[in-house]
Each structure stands twice: as structure tokens, then as C-alpha cells.
Design a protein around this motif. Structure first.
Motif, PDB file in Angstrom:
ATOM      1  N   GLY A   1      12.734 -11.137  -1.043  1.00 10.19           N
ATOM      2  CA  GLY A   1      12.161 -10.223  -0.069  1.00 10.19           C
ATOM      3  C   GLY A   1      10.769  -9.780  -0.475  1.00 10.19           C
ATOM      4  N   VAL A   2      10.189  -8.920   0.357  1.00 10.21           N
ATOM      5  CA  VAL A   2       8.856  -8.398   0.079  1.00 10.21           C
ATOM      6  C   VAL A   2       8.979  -7.309  -0.974  1.00 10.21           C
ATOM      7  CG1 VAL A   2       6.870  -7.212   1.079  1.00 10.21           C
ATOM      8  CG2 VAL A   2       8.087  -8.928   2.395  1.00 10.21           C
ATOM      9  N   ARG A   3       8.205  -7.457  -2.036  1.00 13.94           N
ATOM     10  CA  ARG A   3       8.226  -6.458  -3.091  1.00 13.94           C
ATOM     11  C   ARG A   3       7.186  -5.402  -2.798  1.00 13.94           C
ATOM     12  NH1 ARG A   3       7.492 -10.485  -7.954  1.00 13.94           N
ATOM     13  NH2 ARG A   3       5.414  -9.948  -7.271  1.00 13.94           N
ATOM     14  N   ARG A   4       7.278  -4.279  -3.473  1.00 18.89           N
ATOM     15  CA  ARG A   4       6.327  -3.194  -3.292  1.00 18.89           C
ATOM     16  C   ARG A   4       4.923  -3.633  -3.717  1.00 18.89           C
ATOM     17  NH1 ARG A   4       6.827   3.006  -5.323  1.00 18.89           N
ATOM     18  NH2 ARG A   4       4.725   3.595  -4.731  1.00 18.89           N
ATOM     19  N   ARG A   5       4.836  -4.419  -4.762  1.00 19.69           N
ATOM     20  CA  ARG A   5       3.543  -4.894  -5.246  1.00 19.69           C
ATOM     21  C   ARG A   5       2.870  -5.785  -4.199  1.00 19.69           C
ATOM     22  NH1 ARG A   5       2.911  -7.259 -11.156  1.00 19.69           N
ATOM     23  NH2 ARG A   5       3.797  -5.212 -11.458  1.00 19.69           N
ATOM     24  N   ASP A   6       3.650  -6.603  -3.510  1.00 19.86           N
ATOM     25  CA  ASP A   6       3.083  -7.451  -2.452  1.00 19.86           C
ATOM     26  C   ASP A   6       2.488  -6.593  -1.336  1.00 19.86           C
ATOM     27  OD1 ASP A   6       3.886  -9.685  -3.834  1.00 19.86           O
ATOM     28  OD2 ASP A   6       5.761  -9.901  -2.710  1.00 19.86           O
ATOM     29  N   PHE A   7       3.204  -5.539  -0.960  1.00 18.71           N
ATOM     30  CA  PHE A   7       2.708  -4.654   0.090  1.00 18.71           C
ATOM     31  C   PHE A   7       1.423  -3.967  -0.347  1.00 18.71           C
ATOM     32  CE2 PHE A   7       2.405  -0.347   1.790  1.00 18.71           C
ATOM     33  CZ  PHE A   7       2.231  -0.650   3.127  1.00 18.71           C
TER      34      PHE A   7
ATOM     35  N   ASN B   1      -0.786  -5.044  -2.498  1.00 19.83           N
ATOM     36  CA  ASN B   1      -1.860  -6.040  -2.504  1.00 19.83           C
ATOM     37  C   ASN B   1      -2.377  -6.315  -1.099  1.00 19.83           C
ATOM     38  OD1 ASN B   1      -1.918  -6.388  -5.266  1.00 19.83           O
ATOM     39  ND2 ASN B   1      -0.493  -8.107  -5.241  1.00 19.83           N
ATOM     40  N   ILE B   2      -1.474  -6.469  -0.141  1.00 21.50           N
ATOM     41  CA  ILE B   2      -1.874  -6.723   1.247  1.00 21.50           C
ATOM     42  C   ILE B   2      -2.626  -5.523   1.812  1.00 21.50           C
ATOM     43  CG2 ILE B   2      -0.996  -7.066   3.587  1.00 21.50           C
ATOM     44  CD1 ILE B   2       1.247  -8.764   2.312  1.00 21.50           C
ATOM     45  N   ALA B   3      -2.160  -4.318   1.516  1.00 18.22           N
ATOM     46  CA  ALA B   3      -2.829  -3.115   2.005  1.00 18.22           C
ATOM     47  C   ALA B   3      -4.218  -2.972   1.383  1.00 18.22           C
ATOM     48  CB  ALA B   3      -1.983  -1.885   1.708  1.00 18.22           C
ATOM     49  N   ALA B   4      -4.356  -3.281   0.103  1.00 23.54           N
ATOM     50  CA  ALA B   4      -5.654  -3.160  -0.566  1.00 23.54           C
ATOM     51  C   ALA B   4      -6.648  -4.181  -0.022  1.00 23.54           C
ATOM     52  CB  ALA B   4      -5.484  -3.338  -2.070  1.00 23.54           C
TER      53      ALA B   4
ATOM     54  N   SER C   1      -6.568  -5.561   2.966  1.00 22.53           N
ATOM     55  CA  SER C   1      -6.889  -5.156   4.340  1.00 22.53           C
ATOM     56  C   SER C   1      -7.898  -4.017   4.354  1.00 22.53           C
ATOM     57  CB  SER C   1      -5.620  -4.727   5.071  1.00 22.53           C
ATOM     58  OG  SER C   1      -4.706  -5.790   5.130  1.00 22.53           O
ATOM     59  N   PHE C   2      -7.712  -3.052   3.475  1.00 28.13           N
ATOM     60  CA  PHE C   2      -8.633  -1.917   3.387  1.00 28.13           C
ATOM     61  C   PHE C   2     -10.020  -2.380   2.951  1.00 28.13           C
ATOM     62  CE2 PHE C   2     -10.416   1.866   1.292  1.00 28.13           C
ATOM     63  CZ  PHE C   2     -10.305   2.766   2.333  1.00 28.13           C
ATOM     64  N   ALA C   3     -10.076  -3.300   1.993  1.00 26.54           N
ATOM     65  CA  ALA C   3     -11.361  -3.834   1.525  1.00 26.54           C
ATOM     66  C   ALA C   3     -12.040  -4.641   2.629  1.00 26.54           C
ATOM     67  CB  ALA C   3     -11.155  -4.690   0.284  1.00 26.54           C
ATOM     68  N   GLY C   4     -11.276  -5.406   3.404  1.00 24.45           N
ATOM     69  CA  GLY C   4     -11.846  -6.168   4.512  1.00 24.45           C
ATOM     70  C   GLY C   4     -12.419  -5.266   5.590  1.00 24.45           C
ATOM     71  N   ALA C   5     -11.702  -4.203   5.912  1.00 21.04           N
ATOM     72  CA  ALA C   5     -12.208  -3.256   6.911  1.00 21.04           C
ATOM     73  C   ALA C   5     -13.470  -2.564   6.404  1.00 21.04           C
ATOM     74  CB  ALA C   5     -11.130  -2.231   7.254  1.00 21.04           C
ATOM     75  N   GLY C   6     -13.506  -2.254   5.130  1.00 18.11           N
ATOM     76  CA  GLY C   6     -14.699  -1.643   4.539  1.00 18.11           C
ATOM     77  C   GLY C   6     -15.882  -2.587   4.559  1.00 18.11           C
TER      78      GLY C   6
END
Length: 94
Positions: free
Chosen positions: A22-28, A30-33, A35-40
Motif C-alpha cells: 500500500g501507500v506508505r506515509r513517506r510516499d505521501f 514525497n508526493i506532497a513535497a 507538488s508543493f515545489a512544482g506549484a512554487g
């Protein structure tokens, strides 16, 4: 004899996620970071690219309107655009 349940889980059974698909917390995170960097990055680059667009006064001088319906076949007229002469010709079929 009956097995006694103590209510305490060992680290091997509760904290192990090596076999978990399943999706681990670390994967989430990483994806959130990312995405945030891309939006920035988009928020930073957009104004820099947008300032290269021409201003309104340049766009107003970019076009000229000439009535070409009054030009006879074989006739040419001269008009100016940005203080430069522009020659418009209505060529013959030959």
C-alpha cells in the motif's frame, strides 16, 4: 493449553512495512513535497515569463487598417505603418 492474549504487539508484527504494497506515509510526504515545489516553481516563473509580453501601447501600434476594396486591378497605394511606407498592390491575373 489455551493461548493467552496479552494485548501487546511486538515490533516485528506492528511496525514492519517492508512487505506492505500500500501507500506508505513517506510516499505521501514525497508526493506532497514535489507538488508543493512544482506549484512554487510555477508561481515564480509565471511573472518572469509574463513580463516579456508586449505592453498595450505596443499592441496598439502593431496593426493598421486599410480599405482595400477601392483598389482597382493593377493599381497600388502607399500607406504608412510605424512611420514607414507600406505599398499595397492589387495584381492582375497575368
Amino acid at each position: 493449553m489455551a493461548a493467552v492474549d496479552t494485548g501487546v504487539e511486538t515490533l516485528d508484527s506492528a511496525g514492519s512495512d517492508e512487505g506492505d504494497d500500500g501507500v506508505r506515509r513517506r510516499d505521501f510526504i514525497n508526493i506532497a513535497a514535489v507538488s508543493f515545489a512544482g506549484a512554487g516553481a510555477v508561481a515564480t516563473v509565471f511573472p518572469l515569463v509574463n513580463q516579456m509580453n508586449p505592453s498595450a501601447d505596443v499592441l496598439a501600434l502593431a496593426s493598421v487598417e486599410v480599405d482595400i476594396s477601392a483598389i482597382e486591378t493593377g493599381q497600388s497605394i502607399k500607406t504608412s505603418w510605424r512611420k514607414q511606407p507600406v505599398f499595397i498592390r492589387n495584381l492582375t491575373a497575368a
